[in-house]
Scaffold this motif. Sequence first.
Motif, PDB file in Angstrom:
ATOM      1  N   ALA A 286       0.834  -1.204   0.000  1.00 27.88           N
ATOM      2  CA  ALA A 286       0.000   0.000   0.000  1.00 27.88           C
ATOM      3  C   ALA A 286       0.870   1.256   0.000  1.00 27.88           C
ATOM      4  O   ALA A 286       0.605   2.222  -0.730  1.00 27.88           O
ATOM      5  CB  ALA A 286      -0.934  -0.002   1.205  1.00 27.88           C
ATOM      6  N   THR A 287       1.919   1.248   0.802  1.00 19.78           N
ATOM      7  CA  THR A 287       2.787   2.418   0.920  1.00 19.78           C
ATOM      8  C   THR A 287       3.564   2.683  -0.368  1.00 19.78           C
ATOM      9  O   THR A 287       3.563   3.794  -0.903  1.00 19.78           O
ATOM     10  CB  THR A 287       3.771   2.236   2.085  1.00 19.78           C
ATOM     11  N   VAL A 288       4.243   1.664  -0.869  1.00 16.30           N
ATOM     12  CA  VAL A 288       5.092   1.827  -2.053  1.00 16.30           C
ATOM     13  C   VAL A 288       4.265   2.219  -3.276  1.00 16.30           C
ATOM     14  O   VAL A 288       4.638   3.120  -4.047  1.00 16.30           O
ATOM     15  CB  VAL A 288       5.886   0.532  -2.331  1.00 16.30           C
TER      16      VAL A 288
ATOM     17  N   ALA B 111       1.080   8.293   5.924  1.00 10.62           N
ATOM     18  CA  ALA B 111       0.071   8.022   6.949  1.00 10.62           C
ATOM     19  C   ALA B 111      -0.313   6.551   6.973  1.00 10.62           C
ATOM     20  O   ALA B 111      -0.485   5.954   8.047  1.00 10.62           O
ATOM     21  CB  ALA B 111      -1.165   8.890   6.697  1.00 10.62           C
ATOM     22  N   ALA B 112      -0.468   5.949   5.794  1.00 14.87           N
ATOM     23  CA  ALA B 112      -0.850   4.531   5.753  1.00 14.87           C
ATOM     24  C   ALA B 112       0.231   3.643   6.368  1.00 14.87           C
ATOM     25  O   ALA B 112      -0.087   2.670   7.053  1.00 14.87           O
ATOM     26  CB  ALA B 112      -1.078   4.122   4.285  1.00 14.87           C
ATOM     27  N   ARG B 113       1.473   4.016   6.158  1.00 14.72           N
ATOM     28  CA  ARG B 113       2.575   3.213   6.730  1.00 14.72           C
ATOM     29  C   ARG B 113       2.523   3.252   8.248  1.00 14.72           C
ATOM     30  O   ARG B 113       2.845   2.261   8.925  1.00 14.72           O
ATOM     31  CB  ARG B 113       3.924   3.762   6.248  1.00 14.72           C
TER      32      ARG B 113
ATOM     33  N   ASP C  99       0.915  -4.105  10.553  1.00 13.51           N
ATOM     34  CA  ASP C  99       1.796  -4.855   9.661  1.00 13.51           C
ATOM     35  C   ASP C  99       1.385  -6.307   9.460  1.00 13.51           C
ATOM     36  O   ASP C  99       1.789  -6.947   8.510  1.00 13.51           O
ATOM     37  CB  ASP C  99       3.231  -4.841  10.202  1.00 13.51           C
ATOM     38  N   ASP C 100       0.555  -6.839  10.367  1.00 11.34           N
ATOM     39  CA  ASP C 100       0.252  -8.273  10.310  1.00 11.34           C
ATOM     40  C   ASP C 100      -0.997  -8.597   9.501  1.00 11.34           C
ATOM     41  O   ASP C 100      -1.490  -9.717   9.524  1.00 11.34           O
ATOM     42  CB  ASP C 100       0.087  -8.834  11.731  1.00 11.34           C
TER      43      ASP C 100
END
Length: 386
Positions: free
Chosen positions: A275-277, A377-379, A384-385
């Motif tokens: 999502a971040t990248v 913000a999403a990061r 993470d799981d």
Amino acid sequence: MRAGAALLCHAFLLQLAAYVVRPTSAYRAIELGVDPRMVGLIAASFALLPLVVAVTIGRWNDRGHVRPSLVIGGVLMTGAGLGVHLWSQSLTSLLIWNAVIGLGHLLAIVGQQTLVAQLGRERLDSAFGTYTFVGSLGQAAAPLVLSAVGGSAVLPDTGLLFVIYTVTCACLLGMTGLLPRSRKTDQRLGSGNSLRSALGVPPTTRRTMTGAMLLSTLVLAAVDLIQVYLPALGVERRIPSATVGVLLAVRAAATMASRLGLARLTSRVGRTRLATVSTIVAGVAVGALAVPMPIVVAGLLLAVAGFALGIGQPLSMTIVTTAAPAGTTSTWLALRLTGNRVGQSVIPAVLSAFTGSIGTGGIFVITGVGLLGTAAAARILIADDL
């Protein structure tokens, strides 16, 4: 299998209709002599009514009313098609009919996403990836329709395009009877409780939901702004409408490609990192569109942007569906759509006020910067799981 194919066909027709009527409305506004700075209000009107009723529709779907939601949505979109074709001789009438279309679209899409979440519970990434891939196919077909009708003219025949939209909506409505039946939800698991109870989740889950919704909102707003402002940029730079249609189709086709392989990408990269990248890449590519460039280069940038933007929507659906308590999936999906509509209404309206000073190209710069902030913000927010 037949019911699943009908659902995908329904998704295709819904996106085809929406992505035909929205740029057509922008062209009709320009036809009527509306100031290009006001074009963003058409995108905002599409999102207006859903802001008020989205969560209520989600609760209604959680209680087993998926089929009525789909039927009413199809009726509203078809009726508004007749209205926008016959009675859209001013900006005000365009705004009213686009608001009705937006409400019908919301009713249909909440019903669709509820069915996908129920049918694909064991493989959500694949289910939502396929669903959004087919939706992207409709998005890709729409600008090709625009190109076929518009040809080399800067302004296409909007009357014919509105007829095509209305016929598409009539087919959508007819397809509703073939869709799968929704499953009954267990009233003890949230579907029959108050909205406050349904939305009561642990802080970690709430942060994850917030991150997913923010991601969804900005990604969809970026797609919408491309859809509305690329025709305006084409008029400014004297680019034929057929060429603009091809560029929009390139964006949609790249989005399709990313969604078709979403399950594989997610398994290799992870949902949060992907999502971040993807949002960072989209931000850079969209912002670069502001620079005058050859059509081929613009097409390459739109391909990169389309591929990256295609990831955020299905990922956000999967994250919300996974994190939502049992019996509240439709409510949370509708809340996510509410966030989308906030972005679709507020962001274009705000940017319209600045178009005169920053130019149409500046809209793409601001959109790119917004996507970069969303990635950060999403990061931070999304667990993470997942």
